[in-house]
Design an enzyme around this catalytic site. Structure first.
Site, PDB file in Angstrom:
ATOM      1  N   ARG A 214      23.499  60.257  64.154  1.00 44.82           N
ATOM      2  CA  ARG A 214      24.003  59.150  63.645  1.00 44.82           C
ATOM      3  C   ARG A 214      23.011  58.768  62.302  1.00 44.82           C
ATOM      4  O   ARG A 214      21.891  59.073  62.405  1.00 44.82           O
ATOM      5  CB  ARG A 214      24.482  57.833  64.469  1.00 44.82           C
ATOM      6  CG  ARG A 214      23.323  57.490  65.056  1.00 44.82           C
ATOM      7  CD  ARG A 214      23.529  56.487  66.060  1.00 44.82           C
ATOM      8  NE  ARG A 214      22.641  55.936  66.794  1.00 44.82           N
ATOM      9  CZ  ARG A 214      22.512  55.198  67.989  1.00 44.82           C
ATOM     10  NH1 ARG A 214      23.808  54.677  68.309  1.00 44.82           N
ATOM     11  NH2 ARG A 214      21.482  54.443  68.541  1.00 44.82           N
ATOM     12  N   GLY A 215      23.637  57.723  61.646  1.00 41.49           N
ATOM     13  CA  GLY A 215      22.872  57.107  60.728  1.00 41.49           C
ATOM     14  C   GLY A 215      22.167  57.888  59.561  1.00 41.49           C
ATOM     15  O   GLY A 215      22.643  58.814  58.904  1.00 41.49           O
ATOM     16  N   ILE A 216      20.866  57.769  59.263  1.00 38.45           N
ATOM     17  CA  ILE A 216      20.123  58.613  58.237  1.00 38.45           C
ATOM     18  C   ILE A 216      20.091  59.970  58.723  1.00 38.45           C
ATOM     19  O   ILE A 216      20.135  60.813  58.018  1.00 38.45           O
ATOM     20  CB  ILE A 216      18.821  57.602  58.124  1.00 38.45           C
ATOM     21  CG1 ILE A 216      18.911  56.264  57.352  1.00 38.45           C
ATOM     22  CG2 ILE A 216      17.915  58.508  57.355  1.00 38.45           C
ATOM     23  CD1 ILE A 216      17.739  55.408  57.188  1.00 38.45           C
ATOM     24  N   ASP A 235      18.509  65.407  69.533  1.00 38.71           N
ATOM     25  CA  ASP A 235      18.668  63.812  69.560  1.00 38.71           C
ATOM     26  C   ASP A 235      18.685  63.914  71.135  1.00 38.71           C
ATOM     27  O   ASP A 235      18.588  64.853  71.749  1.00 38.71           O
ATOM     28  CB  ASP A 235      19.968  62.925  69.282  1.00 38.71           C
ATOM     29  CG  ASP A 235      19.620  61.812  68.848  1.00 38.71           C
ATOM     30  OD1 ASP A 235      18.646  61.101  69.591  1.00 38.71           O
ATOM     31  OD2 ASP A 235      20.018  61.344  67.632  1.00 38.71           O
ATOM     32  N   ASN A 285      12.809  62.337  61.649  1.00 38.62           N
ATOM     33  CA  ASN A 285      13.472  61.067  61.530  1.00 38.62           C
ATOM     34  C   ASN A 285      13.832  60.035  62.835  1.00 38.62           C
ATOM     35  O   ASN A 285      13.920  58.857  62.547  1.00 38.62           O
ATOM     36  CB  ASN A 285      14.879  61.576  61.064  1.00 38.62           C
ATOM     37  CG  ASN A 285      15.934  60.319  61.086  1.00 38.62           C
ATOM     38  OD1 ASN A 285      15.887  59.773  60.131  1.00 38.62           O
ATOM     39  ND2 ASN A 285      16.797  60.367  61.972  1.00 38.62           N
ATOM     40  N   LYS A 292       9.840  41.905  68.419  1.00 33.48           N
ATOM     41  CA  LYS A 292       9.509  40.568  69.145  1.00 33.48           C
ATOM     42  C   LYS A 292       8.082  40.206  68.379  1.00 33.48           C
ATOM     43  O   LYS A 292       7.463  41.098  67.777  1.00 33.48           O
ATOM     44  CB  LYS A 292       9.391  40.717  70.571  1.00 33.48           C
ATOM     45  CG  LYS A 292      10.512  40.868  71.520  1.00 33.48           C
ATOM     46  CD  LYS A 292      11.150  39.268  71.576  1.00 33.48           C
ATOM     47  CE  LYS A 292      12.064  39.311  72.326  1.00 33.48           C
ATOM     48  NZ  LYS A 292      12.927  38.228  72.382  1.00 33.48           N
ATOM     49  N   TYR A 351       6.451  48.124  65.198  1.00 33.91           N
ATOM     50  CA  TYR A 351       7.280  49.242  64.218  1.00 33.91           C
ATOM     51  C   TYR A 351       6.412  49.377  63.075  1.00 33.91           C
ATOM     52  O   TYR A 351       6.361  50.628  62.673  1.00 33.91           O
ATOM     53  CB  TYR A 351       8.490  48.751  64.025  1.00 33.91           C
ATOM     54  CG  TYR A 351       9.300  49.481  63.069  1.00 33.91           C
ATOM     55  CD1 TYR A 351      10.115  50.552  63.810  1.00 33.91           C
ATOM     56  CD2 TYR A 351       9.627  49.236  61.673  1.00 33.91           C
ATOM     57  CE1 TYR A 351      11.005  51.363  62.643  1.00 33.91           C
ATOM     58  CE2 TYR A 351      10.408  50.070  60.901  1.00 33.91           C
ATOM     59  CZ  TYR A 351      11.347  51.086  61.329  1.00 33.91           C
ATOM     60  OH  TYR A 351      11.992  51.670  60.572  1.00 33.91           O
ATOM     61  N   THR A 386      22.900  50.580  56.808  1.00 34.72           N
ATOM     62  CA  THR A 386      23.437  51.353  58.073  1.00 34.72           C
ATOM     63  C   THR A 386      23.875  50.280  59.045  1.00 34.72           C
ATOM     64  O   THR A 386      24.065  49.055  58.595  1.00 34.72           O
ATOM     65  CB  THR A 386      22.163  52.060  58.677  1.00 34.72           C
ATOM     66  OG1 THR A 386      21.165  51.018  59.002  1.00 34.72           O
ATOM     67  CG2 THR A 386      21.580  52.848  57.590  1.00 34.72           C
TER      68      THR A 386
END
Length: 445
Positions: A214-216, A235, A285, A292, A351, A386
């Site tokens: 999905r997505g990018i 995936d 990807n 948090k 991240y 997205t």
């Protein structure tokens, strides 16, 4: 997700109101469709005295059937302005930039292109030349912010002897494929660049895209398939149904695998050795967020993000760069970083660390990949429309869209097109680059 503000400012009343209030009026970007010309109008070229890339630039413009002009006209609208600045060897020669661009910069058309070419400063031997060539970066970044109507500016540093490997980069930056890439610095080194089919540059190639359900990731798989590759979509098993749908739609195949598993690198090596007799393109990807602020972040959030976004890439790349792996000569390793890895972001210490690590991985492995006859590069997306960004609170989402020179969010295909340029066999001189796909976001460097 639709951008209702952009739709409103595309109307006469909306545009007028936004201008009166001093608000941005984002121009709908021209994006590539199969069969489109690379450039859709005249290209004005120029060069500083003693520059060396004229023949290479002319060859690309001929190959894409561009209408080339070397003399400006007051009533012209230009699809692109291309200036060879490799002849600038001292700061007092930088006025040649103003002399070329100043009279015509306001004649750049909607979604036009400005490209400046120079010599990598670190490869010069004269201190004054190094200073002058480094100055090009500030010039180009400023031009990117001054351009209007969806136009972009780029700087390409070409090494001595890299003339024959410039074509894929110039073609990409001139085209609508680079719609959401602006004010970037691309380095092109000396390399053998094969002739490729411009419509199907990845014909007979095998590509792996992780996080492809999905997505990018889905858009990357579609774009590489469009360019002729057989794409293996990977995936986790939980995404198996969606993954199979994507693979079937693009004529590829599916591989259900958790890339953080201990045996994942070996299973990937065995899969491509046994079922495809080799591998040409790898796009890392797959990625997750577990946000948090640092004081509230537990071990699980930290460890899971680093494991998926960075450590798995390291382990897979190590396996693919080892002797005897299925990665073929001319292989392409491509990472997906983020502007969060450049500028940081509140609540994303895990991240941002992982995405900065992807940039470090590119820098560390570029020489290793070159010795293996491969390349490694990364994209760093900014605000991309997205499902994930659609869930962002309204005012934060609007800030993300407007805080760039193009005043809008990008689309997954913008990331995919940049990856397809890296994957192109003719991009053999592009190694160790991290290009932001962010519309020249005001965040970060």
């Amino acid at each position: 997700m639709s951008d209702r503000y952009q739709q409103f400012t595309s109307t006469g009343f909306g545009r007028s109101l936004a201008q009166r209030l001093g608000l941005p009026t984002p121009t709908p970007l021209r994006r590539y469709q199969p069969g489109d010309p690379v450039v859709n109008g005249p290209v004005l070229t120029g060069a500083a005295d003693g520059s060396r890339l004229g023949d290479a630039i002319a060859a690309t413009l001929r190959a894409v059937d561009a209408e080339v002009r070397t003399e400006s006209a007051e009533d012209a609208r230009y699809a692109a302005l291309v200036f060879d600045a490799t002849g600038i060897t001292s700061s007092d020669q930088l006025n040649q930039l103003r002399a070329f661009f100043g009279p015509v910069i306001r004649q750049v058309g909607t979604c036009g292109r400005v490209i400046v070419l120079g010599t990598p400063p670190e490869e010069t031997t004269d201190a004054r030349e190094r200073v002058a060539q480094r100055a090009l970066e500030g010039f180009v970044r400023t031009v990117g912010k001054e351009l209007k109507r969806g136009a972009t500016a780029q700087l390409v540093y070409a090494s001595e002897g890299a003339e024959q490997s410039l074509d894929s980069t110039l073609s990409f930056l001139l085209s609508a494929k680079s719609a959401f890439v602006s004010a970037q610095v691309v380095r092109v080194g000396r390399a053998e660049a094969p002739q490729v089919d411009r419509e199907k540059p990845l014909k007979d190639k095998v590509a792996l895209v992780t996080g492809a359900s999905r997505g990018i990731g889905e858009s990357i798989a579609e774009t590489l398939a469009r360019d002729g590759a057989h794409v293996v979509c990977l995936d986790i098993p939980a995404q198996g149904d969606d993954l199979t749908k994507v693979a079937n739609r693009i004529g590829g195949s599916a591989l259900q695998l958790d890339i953080t598993a201990e045996d994942a690198p070996q299973r990937i090596v065995e899969h491509f050795a046994e079922r495809h007799d080799g591998l040409d393109v790898v796009v890392h990807n797959a990625g997750i967020t577990r946000d948090k602020t640092l004081g509230r972040m537990d071990d699980g959030r930290w460890d899971s993000v680093l494991a998926v976004n960075l450590t798995a890439q390291e382990r897979i790349n190590e396996a693919l760069l080892a002797d005897g792996s299925p990665l073929r000569d001319g292989g392409r390793l491509i990472g997906v970083a983020s502007i969060s890895g450049i500028a940081g972001n509140v609540g994303q210490a895990n991240y941002a660390a992982s995405k900065a690590g992807v940039i470090g991985l590119v820098q560390a492995l570029a020489p290793v990949a070159a010795r293996r006859g491969a390349t490694i590069n990364a994209v760093a997306p900014g605000f991309i429309e997205t499902k994930m960004t659609a869930a962002v609170p309204l005012f934060i989402r609007e800030a993300g869209r407007r805080m760039s020179s193009l005043s809008q969010g990008g689309r997954p295909v913008d990331v995919a097109e940049t990856i397809a340029w890296y994957a192109n066999p003719a991009s053999s001189g592009v190694n160790g680059n991290v290009v932001r796909v962010c519309g020249q976001s005001l965040l970060g460097a």
